[in-house]
Design a protein around this motif. Structure first.
Motif, PDB file in Angstrom:
ATOM      1  N   GLU A  95       0.847  -1.194   0.000  1.00  0.00           N
ATOM      2  CA  GLU A  95       0.000   0.000   0.000  1.00  0.00           C
ATOM      3  C   GLU A  95       0.883   1.243   0.000  1.00  0.00           C
ATOM      4  O   GLU A  95       1.263   1.741   1.054  1.00  0.00           O
ATOM      5  CB  GLU A  95      -0.927  -0.008   1.216  1.00  0.00           C
ATOM      6  CG  GLU A  95      -1.915  -1.156   1.191  1.00  0.00           C
ATOM      7  CD  GLU A  95      -2.903  -1.109   2.331  1.00  0.00           C
ATOM      8  OE1 GLU A  95      -3.204   0.007   2.812  1.00  0.00           O
ATOM      9  OE2 GLU A  95      -3.358  -2.182   2.740  1.00  0.00           O
ATOM     10  N   TYR A  96       1.217   1.694  -1.188  1.00  0.00           N
ATOM     11  CA  TYR A  96       2.045   2.899  -1.333  1.00  0.00           C
ATOM     12  C   TYR A  96       1.198   4.124  -1.092  1.00  0.00           C
ATOM     13  O   TYR A  96       0.000   4.097  -1.373  1.00  0.00           O
ATOM     14  CB  TYR A  96       2.653   2.930  -2.746  1.00  0.00           C
ATOM     15  CG  TYR A  96       3.734   1.899  -2.909  1.00  0.00           C
ATOM     16  CD1 TYR A  96       5.047   2.220  -2.639  1.00  0.00           C
ATOM     17  CD2 TYR A  96       3.425   0.599  -3.294  1.00  0.00           C
ATOM     18  CE1 TYR A  96       6.050   1.262  -2.771  1.00  0.00           C
ATOM     19  CE2 TYR A  96       4.414  -0.360  -3.415  1.00  0.00           C
ATOM     20  CZ  TYR A  96       5.717  -0.022  -3.146  1.00  0.00           C
ATOM     21  OH  TYR A  96       6.705  -0.962  -3.265  1.00  0.00           O
ATOM     22  N   PRO A  97       1.778   5.183  -0.583  1.00  0.00           N
ATOM     23  CA  PRO A  97       3.192   5.432  -0.311  1.00  0.00           C
ATOM     24  C   PRO A  97       3.629   4.843   1.035  1.00  0.00           C
ATOM     25  O   PRO A  97       2.810   4.582   1.917  1.00  0.00           O
ATOM     26  CB  PRO A  97       3.290   6.953  -0.281  1.00  0.00           C
ATOM     27  CG  PRO A  97       1.949   7.392   0.210  1.00  0.00           C
ATOM     28  CD  PRO A  97       0.968   6.377  -0.336  1.00  0.00           C
ATOM     29  N   TYR A  98       4.942   4.660   1.158  1.00  0.00           N
ATOM     30  CA  TYR A  98       5.558   4.227   2.412  1.00  0.00           C
ATOM     31  C   TYR A  98       6.457   5.351   2.897  1.00  0.00           C
ATOM     32  O   TYR A  98       7.256   5.888   2.134  1.00  0.00           O
ATOM     33  CB  TYR A  98       6.383   2.952   2.216  1.00  0.00           C
ATOM     34  CG  TYR A  98       5.520   1.730   2.008  1.00  0.00           C
ATOM     35  CD1 TYR A  98       4.908   1.100   3.083  1.00  0.00           C
ATOM     36  CD2 TYR A  98       5.307   1.211   0.740  1.00  0.00           C
ATOM     37  CE1 TYR A  98       4.105  -0.013   2.906  1.00  0.00           C
ATOM     38  CE2 TYR A  98       4.506   0.101   0.553  1.00  0.00           C
ATOM     39  CZ  TYR A  98       3.905  -0.504   1.635  1.00  0.00           C
ATOM     40  OH  TYR A  98       3.110  -1.608   1.447  1.00  0.00           O
ATOM     41  N   ASP A  99       6.336   5.668   4.190  1.00  0.00           N
ATOM     42  CA  ASP A  99       7.153   6.724   4.780  1.00  0.00           C
ATOM     43  C   ASP A  99       8.461   6.203   5.361  1.00  0.00           C
ATOM     44  O   ASP A  99       9.347   6.991   5.688  1.00  0.00           O
ATOM     45  CB  ASP A  99       6.369   7.455   5.865  1.00  0.00           C
ATOM     46  CG  ASP A  99       5.230   8.270   5.269  1.00  0.00           C
ATOM     47  OD1 ASP A  99       5.390   8.804   4.165  1.00  0.00           O
ATOM     48  OD2 ASP A  99       4.174   8.360   5.922  1.00  0.00           O
ATOM     49  N   SER A 100       8.542   4.871   5.530  1.00  0.00           N
ATOM     50  CA  SER A 100       9.762   4.260   6.056  1.00  0.00           C
ATOM     51  C   SER A 100       9.813   2.799   5.628  1.00  0.00           C
ATOM     52  O   SER A 100       8.827   2.253   5.117  1.00  0.00           O
ATOM     53  CB  SER A 100       9.810   4.376   7.585  1.00  0.00           C
ATOM     54  OG  SER A 100       8.773   3.600   8.159  1.00  0.00           O
ATOM     55  N   VAL A 101      10.926   2.157   5.881  1.00  0.00           N
ATOM     56  CA  VAL A 101      11.131   0.787   5.437  1.00  0.00           C
ATOM     57  C   VAL A 101      10.281  -0.225   6.209  1.00  0.00           C
ATOM     58  O   VAL A 101       9.850  -1.233   5.658  1.00  0.00           O
ATOM     59  CB  VAL A 101      12.631   0.415   5.488  1.00  0.00           C
ATOM     60  CG1 VAL A 101      13.145   0.316   6.921  1.00  0.00           C
ATOM     61  CG2 VAL A 101      12.894  -0.867   4.723  1.00  0.00           C
ATOM     62  N   GLU A 102      10.030   0.012   7.495  1.00  0.00           N
ATOM     63  CA  GLU A 102       9.360  -0.990   8.323  1.00  0.00           C
ATOM     64  C   GLU A 102       7.966  -1.373   7.806  1.00  0.00           C
ATOM     65  O   GLU A 102       7.675  -2.567   7.693  1.00  0.00           O
ATOM     66  CB  GLU A 102       9.282  -0.534   9.789  1.00  0.00           C
ATOM     67  CG  GLU A 102      10.630  -0.500  10.487  1.00  0.00           C
ATOM     68  CD  GLU A 102      11.394   0.794  10.246  1.00  0.00           C
ATOM     69  OE1 GLU A 102      10.849   1.752   9.634  1.00  0.00           O
ATOM     70  OE2 GLU A 102      12.561   0.857  10.658  1.00  0.00           O
ATOM     71  N   PRO A 103       7.081  -0.422   7.491  1.00  0.00           N
ATOM     72  CA  PRO A 103       5.773  -0.828   6.990  1.00  0.00           C
ATOM     73  C   PRO A 103       5.843  -1.534   5.642  1.00  0.00           C
ATOM     74  O   PRO A 103       5.066  -2.454   5.374  1.00  0.00           O
ATOM     75  CB  PRO A 103       4.976   0.472   6.875  1.00  0.00           C
ATOM     76  CG  PRO A 103       5.782   1.525   7.523  1.00  0.00           C
ATOM     77  CD  PRO A 103       7.174   1.015   7.710  1.00  0.00           C
ATOM     78  N   LEU A 104       6.775  -1.145   4.793  1.00  0.00           N
ATOM     79  CA  LEU A 104       6.957  -1.808   3.506  1.00  0.00           C
ATOM     80  C   LEU A 104       7.332  -3.272   3.723  1.00  0.00           C
ATOM     81  O   LEU A 104       6.718  -4.185   3.164  1.00  0.00           O
ATOM     82  CB  LEU A 104       8.046  -1.107   2.686  1.00  0.00           C
ATOM     83  CG  LEU A 104       8.541  -1.847   1.446  1.00  0.00           C
ATOM     84  CD1 LEU A 104       7.419  -2.071   0.437  1.00  0.00           C
ATOM     85  CD2 LEU A 104       9.708  -1.108   0.819  1.00  0.00           C
ATOM     86  N   VAL A 105       8.328  -3.507   4.562  1.00  0.00           N
ATOM     87  CA  VAL A 105       8.785  -4.870   4.816  1.00  0.00           C
ATOM     88  C   VAL A 105       7.687  -5.679   5.500  1.00  0.00           C
ATOM     89  O   VAL A 105       7.479  -6.851   5.166  1.00  0.00           O
ATOM     90  CB  VAL A 105      10.105  -4.870   5.621  1.00  0.00           C
ATOM     91  CG1 VAL A 105      10.461  -6.271   6.099  1.00  0.00           C
ATOM     92  CG2 VAL A 105      11.229  -4.292   4.774  1.00  0.00           C
TER      93      VAL A 105
END
Length: 85
Positions: free
Chosen positions: A62-72
């Motif tokens: 679910e883009y956008p991502y503000d940091s790496v943790e939610p993306l991972v």
């Protein structure tokens, strides 16, 4: 001993942590991949290609991502849902 799941998580954080956040599109992550689109993440008997993450697991992102943790975390959720671990 590190589990394959923990090792894949570590690798994803290491690689995608180098991106400039916020990231609004998965194509913004390609420059941080060590081997570009051919990059693979490997641990134990698990091998996941960067292209596979972008295509097969797109529904979990679910883009956008503000940091790496939610993306991972979203990527790991998709991998677990598809019984990779």
């Amino acid at each position: 001993m590190t589990t394959p799941e923990a090792e894949i998580r570590r690798q994803l954080i290491e690689v995608f942590g180098a991106a400039e956040y916020p990231v609004t599109d998965p194509f913004e992550l390609i420059p941080v991949l060590p081997d570009g689109a051919a990059t693979t993440f490997e641990a134990g008997d698990v091998t996941i290609g960067a292209m596979e993450l972008g295509m097969e697991y797109a529904d979990y992102q679910e883009y956008p991502y503000d940091s790496v943790e939610p993306l991972v975390e979203d990527l790991m959720t998709g991998l677990r849902a598809n019984n990779v671990f």
